[in-house]
Design a protein around this motif. Structure first.
Motif, PDB file in Angstrom:
ATOM      1  N   UNK A 187       2.011 -66.147  68.544  1.00  0.00           N
ATOM      2  CA  UNK A 187       2.764 -66.356  67.320  1.00  0.00           C
ATOM      3  C   UNK A 187       3.136 -67.820  67.314  1.00  0.00           C
ATOM      4  N   UNK A 219       2.279 -58.384  60.324  1.00  0.00           N
ATOM      5  CA  UNK A 219       1.571 -58.536  59.049  1.00  0.00           C
ATOM      6  C   UNK A 219       1.378 -57.171  58.382  1.00  0.00           C
ATOM      7  N   UNK A 225       5.730 -64.141  58.676  1.00  0.00           N
ATOM      8  CA  UNK A 225       4.588 -63.230  58.741  1.00  0.00           C
ATOM      9  C   UNK A 225       4.718 -62.127  57.696  1.00  0.00           C
ATOM     10  N   UNK A 247       4.669 -63.466  54.041  1.00  0.00           N
ATOM     11  CA  UNK A 247       3.319 -63.760  53.570  1.00  0.00           C
ATOM     12  C   UNK A 247       2.615 -62.463  53.158  1.00  0.00           C
ATOM     13  N   UNK A 248       2.836 -61.412  53.913  1.00  0.00           N
ATOM     14  CA  UNK A 248       2.260 -60.126  53.539  1.00  0.00           C
ATOM     15  C   UNK A 248       2.791 -59.685  52.188  1.00  0.00           C
ATOM     16  N   UNK A 277       1.278 -71.130  57.986  1.00  0.00           N
ATOM     17  CA  UNK A 277       0.954 -70.174  56.933  1.00  0.00           C
ATOM     18  C   UNK A 277       1.778 -70.404  55.682  1.00  0.00           C
ATOM     19  N   UNK A 281      -4.471 -68.445  71.941  1.00  0.00           N
ATOM     20  CA  UNK A 281      -3.460 -67.518  72.443  1.00  0.00           C
ATOM     21  C   UNK A 281      -3.986 -66.083  72.419  1.00  0.00           C
ATOM     22  N   UNK A 309      -5.942 -66.083  60.998  1.00  0.00           N
ATOM     23  CA  UNK A 309      -5.276 -65.396  59.883  1.00  0.00           C
ATOM     24  C   UNK A 309      -5.236 -66.299  58.651  1.00  0.00           C
ATOM     25  N   UNK A 310      -5.061 -67.577  58.882  1.00  0.00           N
ATOM     26  CA  UNK A 310      -5.079 -68.569  57.816  1.00  0.00           C
ATOM     27  C   UNK A 310      -6.239 -68.354  56.860  1.00  0.00           C
ATOM     28  N   UNK A 359      -5.791 -65.921  54.203  1.00  0.00           N
ATOM     29  CA  UNK A 359      -4.572 -66.074  53.412  1.00  0.00           C
ATOM     30  C   UNK A 359      -4.682 -67.181  52.390  1.00  0.00           C
TER      31      UNK A 359
END
Lengths: 342, 342
Positions: A76, A228, A254, A257-258, A284, B80, B283-284, B287
Motif C-alpha cells: 500500500x 478496493x 482506496x 477511488x472505488x 491514485x 511490493x 491498479x493505476x 483507474x
DNA sequence: TTGTAGGCGTTATCAT
DNA sequence: ATGATAACGCCTACAA
C-alpha cells in the motif's frame, strides 16, 4: 550447501600476526589501535574475503543494529512510503530494518512480535493490524526495555510512544469542506472503530455535522477494511438506500477511488450528484478523473518521526512515561468535491 | 535500556530439573524426548516468558531461517506485490524475509549485499538496481554456496538462477497490437538497456516494427528510470519533435500514465491522436481515464516462483549449473489503445 | 598499543 | 530418554 568455510577474525589475526582482539578492534577503528595496524588488518580482511558474522556479534554484544517494523501490508503506498521514512533514519544511524506484515490478522501480528523479540531487534515500530485490540504481545518489549513506538494505527488506552496525525481535525475540516460545497447528506466509509485512527476520523466527521446542525444518520456510516473491493460494495449499499447520500467521506483513498469508479459506472455525476473525498493522498488520488479531494497524510515523515523517536527513547531517562508526536496534515481540494468552484 | 535480563534455557532447565540440552530438544519437539518432559518444558518456558535467542541459535547452528530480498524500492506496486509472493512461500517454510532497498543505486546494492551476507541469510533473492552492470558483489554468495535467485531485473551474461517473464514476446505482441490499431509512428519509453528486462522489451518492440516494415526512428526511443516525473518529460520531448508519434509503448505503467496525463493536459486525444500502452498492470492502469492498455505482469507469482526456486536449490545436486523459470504474461487491452474498437 | 581469557545462549556430539 | 561438554565467532574487561 556451503563449501568454502567462512573467514573469521582468527584467520585475519594469523595472517597479520596480531591477536584476534586487535583485529576485532581494528575493524571498528577503535581509537587505541595504530593507524598502521588498522590498515594492515583491513587490507587483509578485504583480500581474504572477510565478512563479519552478525549473529555472533549480536550474541556477544547484545546489539543487533536492527530495528523491526510491523505493518499490515507493504503493498500500500502509504505504508511502503512510511517504511522508507523509517529506513532513511535507521540507515543513517547504521541500523537495518526488519519488516513483517500482519495482513491485518492479529494472530500473525502476535507471531511476528515473537519473531521480532527473538531476533532481539534493538527497537520496534508498529502500525497495528485492523482487528487487534489486546496489546499483550508487546509487553515483552516494554518489560525488557526495548524501545517501542507505535505509528499511525496506534493502540487506544496504552501509555506508549506514538506518532500520529491529527485525524480528528483533518476529518472535521474535510467534512466542513463538503458541507460548504452544499452537501447535506454526507456518508462515511470508516475502518474498524476500535482503531483510534479510524474512530477519530469518524468523530471529526460527526462533530462537523453537529456543528452545522446536520442530522446524523447511522445508515450512512459503513465500516470495512477499506480495500478496493469493499469500496465498491459499500458504495452499492449506499445507493440501495431509499435516499442515497450526496457526498462520501472515505477514511482512505482506496475506497474513495472505488466509489468514484462505481459512480462513473452507474452514470452518477461527480461532484454534482455525489461529492467524494478520501484520505492519504496516494498517487491514485491525483490520477483518477475527476481527481480526488483528499487529506495529505505525511507517510514519509511519519516514518522518519517514528524512527527518530525510537532512537530518542534510548537516551531518555526513565521518568518519561510516554510521548506522542502529532504531525500536520493538509486538505487537498480537487474536482471530486468542487460543486461550487473554489 | 534493558532491565529484566532474559530467560535462557538454563533457567528453564533449573526450573524443570532437567539439563539445558533436554530443554533445547524439548522446545523443538525432538523425537527422543518424552511427551511428558516436552510438556513440562514448554509449560515452564511459557510461564517464565522465554523467547529463544535467534542470534545465538544462528551462530551455533549456522542457520538463520531468514532469506534476503533485495529490490530497487518497495513503494512500487509491482515490487511490493512480488515481495508478498516471496513471503508467502518463505513463511510457509518457517523462514523470515529480510528486505533491503537499493533505490536503484549500485553503491547501495553493494552495501546491502554485504549486510545480507554478514547476516548470514540462508538464501538471497535479487531484483537488480537500474544501473548495476557488474555483479561481483554477488560472488560471495556463489562461492559460499548460498542459494541465490534473480528475479525480474536479472543480470545478463551470468550463469545464475533466474525467474522472469518473456519480456520480448510481451513487447512484440503489444507493439503488434498498436500496429493493428493503425499506429505507424510508435515511440518507446525504455529503461536502462543493459538491464535485460528493458532491453528485451525494446527488442520485442523493434522486431514487431520490422516485421511490419515500419521505419525505425531513434528519436522515438527515450530512456530513463521510468518514474512519474520522467514520464512527463519524455512525453514532452516526443511532442517537441517535428513529427510527434501516434503511439507510445512504455516499459512500465508509471511512465505510461504520465504520458496520458500529459496528453490530457495538452488536449491531445487518446487514443485517437495518441495511443498509449504500458507494462505491469498496476491498479493505476485500470483507474486512469482512458484506461491503460498494458501487459499483466504476474508480480505475486514471480515472487512465489523465485522463493520456490531458492528452496529447490538447496536440494539440487551440484551438477545443475543454472535454471531459468519463465512465467506467462497477458495482453490487457483497454481504451487507451483502441483506435478501431476490438 | 596490544594480548589474554572468558563468556554471550544455543546446539551438536558423544556418552550414559 | 537424558546429560556433559565443547564449540559457533565475536567482544570486552583486565592485564601487560
Amino acid at each position: 550447501m556451503k563449501r568454502a568455510k567462512q573467514v573469521t577474525i582468527y584467520d585475519i589475526a594469523k595472517n597479520v600476526q596480531v591477536s584476534p582482539a586487535t583485529v576485532s578492534r581494528a575493524l571498528k577503528d577503535h581509537y587505541s589501535i595504530s593507524k598502521e595496524t588498522i590498515q594492515n588488518v583491513k587490507k587483509a580482511a578485504k583480500q581474504m574475503g572477510y565478512f563479519p558474522n552478525t549473529p555472533a556479534s549480536s550474541l556477544r554484544s547484545k546489539k543487533t543494529n536492527t530495528i523491526g517494523v510491523m505493518v499490515s501490508r507493504i503493498n500500500r503506498p502509504f505504508i511502503s512510503t512510511l517504511i522508507s521514512g523509517v529506513e532513511e533514519v535507521a540507515n543513517s544511524k547504521g541500523y537495518h530494518v526488519f519488516i513483517a506484515q500482519s495482513e491485518d490478522m492479529t494472530q500473525k501480528e502476535i507471531s511476528n512480535a515473537r519473531a521480532m523479540f527473538s531476533a532481539r531487534v534493538d527497537g520496534l515500530i508498529v502500525s497495528l493490524a485492523m482487528e487487534t485490540h489486546d496489546y499483550g504481545h508487546f509487553d515483552v518489549f516494554l518489560d525488557s526495555g526495548t524501545p517501542l513506538v507505535f505509528v499511525d494505527r496506534v493502540p487506544a488506552n496504552m501509555a506508549a510512544d506514538k506518532v500520529v496525525v491529527d485525524n480528528y481535525e483533518a476529518a472535521f475540516k474535510m467534512t466542513q469542506h463538503l458541507i460548504e460545497q452544499g452537501c447535506n447528506r454526507i456518508a462515511h466509509f470508516g475502518g474498524a472503530q476500535h482503531r483510534d485512527v479510524y474512530r477519530l476520523r469518524k468523530e471529526g466527521y460527526l462533530a462537523a455535522l453537529k456543528q452545522h446542525n446536520l442530522p446524523i444518520d447511522e445508515s450512512l456510516m459503513i465500516y470495512s477494511n477499506l480495500g478496493a473491493e469493499e469500496g465498491l460494495e459499500m458504495t452499492q449499499r449506499l445507493f440501495d438506500l431509499p435516499v442515497p447520500p450526496d457526498a462520501i467521506f472515505s477514511a482512505n483513498d482506496t475506497a474513495a477511488v472505488s466509489a468514484i469508479q462505481f459512480a462513473k459506472d452507474k452514470g452518477i455525476a461527480i461532484p454534482k450528484e455525489l461529492a467524494v473525498a478520501g484520505f492519504n493522498n496516494d498517487r491514485l488520488a491525483s490520477i483518477i478523473a475527476p481527481a480526488l479531494t483528499t487529506v495529505a497524510n505525511p507517510a514519509f515523515d511519519l516514518g522518519k518521526a517514528a524512527a527518530s523517536q525510537l532512537f530518542a527513547q534510548r537516551e531518555e531517562n526513565d521518568m518519561v512515561a510516554s510521548n506522542t508526536t502529532v504531525l500536520k496534515t493538509e486538505l487537498i481540494v480537487r474536482e471530486s468535491s468542487l460543486k461550487k468552484g473554489r
